[in-house]
Enzyme design. Structure first.
Site, short mmCIF file in Angstrom:
data_model
loop_
_atom_site.label_atom_id
_atom_site.label_comp_id
_atom_site.label_asym_id
_atom_site.label_seq_id
_atom_site.Cartn_x
_atom_site.Cartn_y
_atom_site.Cartn_z
CG HIS A 163 11.72 -2.05 2.82
ND1 HIS A 163 11.47 -2.49 4.10
CD2 HIS A 163 12.64 -1.06 2.95
CE1 HIS A 163 12.18 -1.80 4.96
NE2 HIS A 163 12.89 -0.91 4.29
CG ASP A 372 4.29 -8.45 -0.95
OD1 ASP A 372 4.97 -7.42 -0.94
OD2 ASP A 372 3.16 -8.52 -0.44
#
Length: 463
Positions: A163, A372
């Site tokens: 992730h 991110d």
């Protein structure tokens, strides 16, 4: 012709979303909701750490069944929590994967704790895995888990999804025993990344450092007799769930509350976990630069930063909270008047419904992480906008979401001037341009949702 039965799924992650423990309305959206839906469809188990500490490891599994989903959790000793979770996972891998070598700690003891916990988790979940099950492992806490399962004779198809970002090779090689860690990952049959950028970095490492045979076009990696497929699977939001939450009474009340408190000013919002990867001090610097450059606009804009605390046991997280409080106080001290303050900084969380209301009332969203994996706040914000009067998304070029959402106002989060210009652009953007950008963004958010992500990954693992 008979249809093949759907394979059971065993989901393994650091933490498990046990439904009865999640009291906030709407909390079962997002990843937890998607994985629960997949488990309901396929049958199976969601296994991981309970989040609780115990005196010594027993391996005792707490099995629960709620709404058609079985969860299995184990407790970990305090030493394991400190070394595996606070130590190697969140003080070594997390900063390294977000390109923060200056914050990355290299401690042999925490590395040993990380390997020990992955071994313990493999030993506990192994007996729960049946012939024909698909095994889906999640995130940086469990990079070597697939290899540990293989060592115990598990020959099922095992997939892994990361992730977070995957760093460039010249950063990743700073990790002691980096080669050993990636070798364990190649025990997986399928490895998923959020974006093509992170995928390319991983393939480059495998080719350059391991000497693996890599087919860049297909993502196939051949190494020591085993073939692994690596692909990008950009994660989405549960679009229907988010939009349903936006139509609740709680959302309407939150929207009205923010509009009333803005007192005629345009509201800009940021919603981030309190984490150095999110670029919060840099964002506040950009907002300060905006007010310095356009001092007359202090009566036009109010910025609301919602930043719930996280990982308070890690020193760098305490430091960032202190820094944010200081920077926010300085700007408010210099720019506030008796009836207005330009920044509101809130250290608490809200339900998804309330956040949807705040998003709807905010004509600008600032999503400006320094790095991110994806960032789903950007997608949630777009999902709940009024199509006839949509807000403007200001998005970091270094968020994974930027590769899908290039109709946002893209910025360099390290540059206060760039952020200030982007805020000014968003504040004065004509309705026609706002609608054009929104229409392109909403199509991506709606079509490439989390159900699409889940089905695509599971189908590829099954195939």
């Amino acid at each position: 012709m008979e249809e093949c039965p759907i394979a059971r799924i065993v989901v393994i992650s650091n933490r498990v979303a046990v439904p009865k423990a999640r009291g906030v309305a709407g909390a079962q959206g997002g990843l937890a909701g998607a994985l629960n839906s997949a488990l309901k469809e396929h049958g199976g188990i969601w296994f991981g750490w309970s989040g609780a500490a115990c005196e010594e490891f027993t391996g005792q599994i707490d099995l629960q069944r709620h709404d058609g989903v079985t969860t299995a959790t184990i407790d970990l000793p305090e030493q394991d929590v400190e070394e595996y979770y606070n130590g190697y996972a969140n003080s070594t891998l997390w900063p390294l994967f977000h390109y923060r070598l200056d914050l990355t700690e290299y401690e042999r003891q925490t590395g040993m704790g990380y390997e020990r916990v992955n071994e313990r988790l493999a030993g506990s979940v192994g007996p729960l895995i049946e012939d024909g099950d698909l095994v889906w492992v999640h995130d940086y806490h469990l990079l070597p888990l697939g290899e540990r399962l293989r060592a115990r004779g598990i020959d099922n198809r095992i997939g892994f999804f990361l992730h977070t970002p995957w760093p460039p090779t010249n950063l990743f090689v700073s990790l002691p025993f980096h080669e050993r860690l990636v070798r364990t990952m190649l025990a997986y049959d399928l490895i998923g990344f959020q974006t093509e950028t992170w995928l390319e970095s991983f393939l480059h490492y495998c080719r350059k450092e391991l000497g693996a045979e890599v087919d860049e076009a297909s993502g196939r990696i051949s190494f020591e007799g085993h073939e692994t497929l690596a692909r990008a699977y950009p994660i989405g939001i549960d679009f229907d769930h988010v939009t349903a939450q936006a139509n609740t009474e709680a959302a309407r009340e939150a929207e009205e509350r923010l509009r009333d408190s803005a007192r005629g000013r345009t509201a800009a919002i940021g919603v981030d976990r309190l984490d150095y990867s999110k670029g919060l001090p840099e964002r506040i610097d950009g907002i300060g630069r905006f007010f310095d450059t356009y001092p007359d606009r202090v009566r036009d804009l109010v910025y609301i930063q919602i930043a719930p605390t996280s990982r308070e046991d890690v020193d760098s997280y305490q430091d960032i909270r202190n820094m944010l409080e200081q920077k926010t106080g300085q700007i408010n001290g210099a720019r506030s008047e008796f009836d207005i303050a330009p920044i509101r900084y809130v250290n608490r969380g809200y339900s998804l419904a309330e956040l949807c209301g705040f998003y709807r009332a905010s004509k600008i969203a600032l999503v400006t992480p320094l790095r991110d994996g994806m960032n789903l706040v950007a997608k949630e914000y777009i999902a709940v906008q009024d199509p006839e009067d949509p807000g403007v998304l200001v998005l970091s070029r270094f968020a994974g979401a930027a590769q899908q959402m290039d109709e946002a106002v893209l910025v360099n989060p390290h540059s206060p001037d760039d952020l200030a210009r982007a805020i000014h652009t968003a504040l004065d953007m004509p309705l026609e341009e706002r609608k054009r950008r929104y229409e392109a963004l909403i199509k991506t958010v709606r079509d490439e949702n989390i159900q699409h992500w889940t089905k695509t990954f599971v189908s590829d693992l099954e195939a």
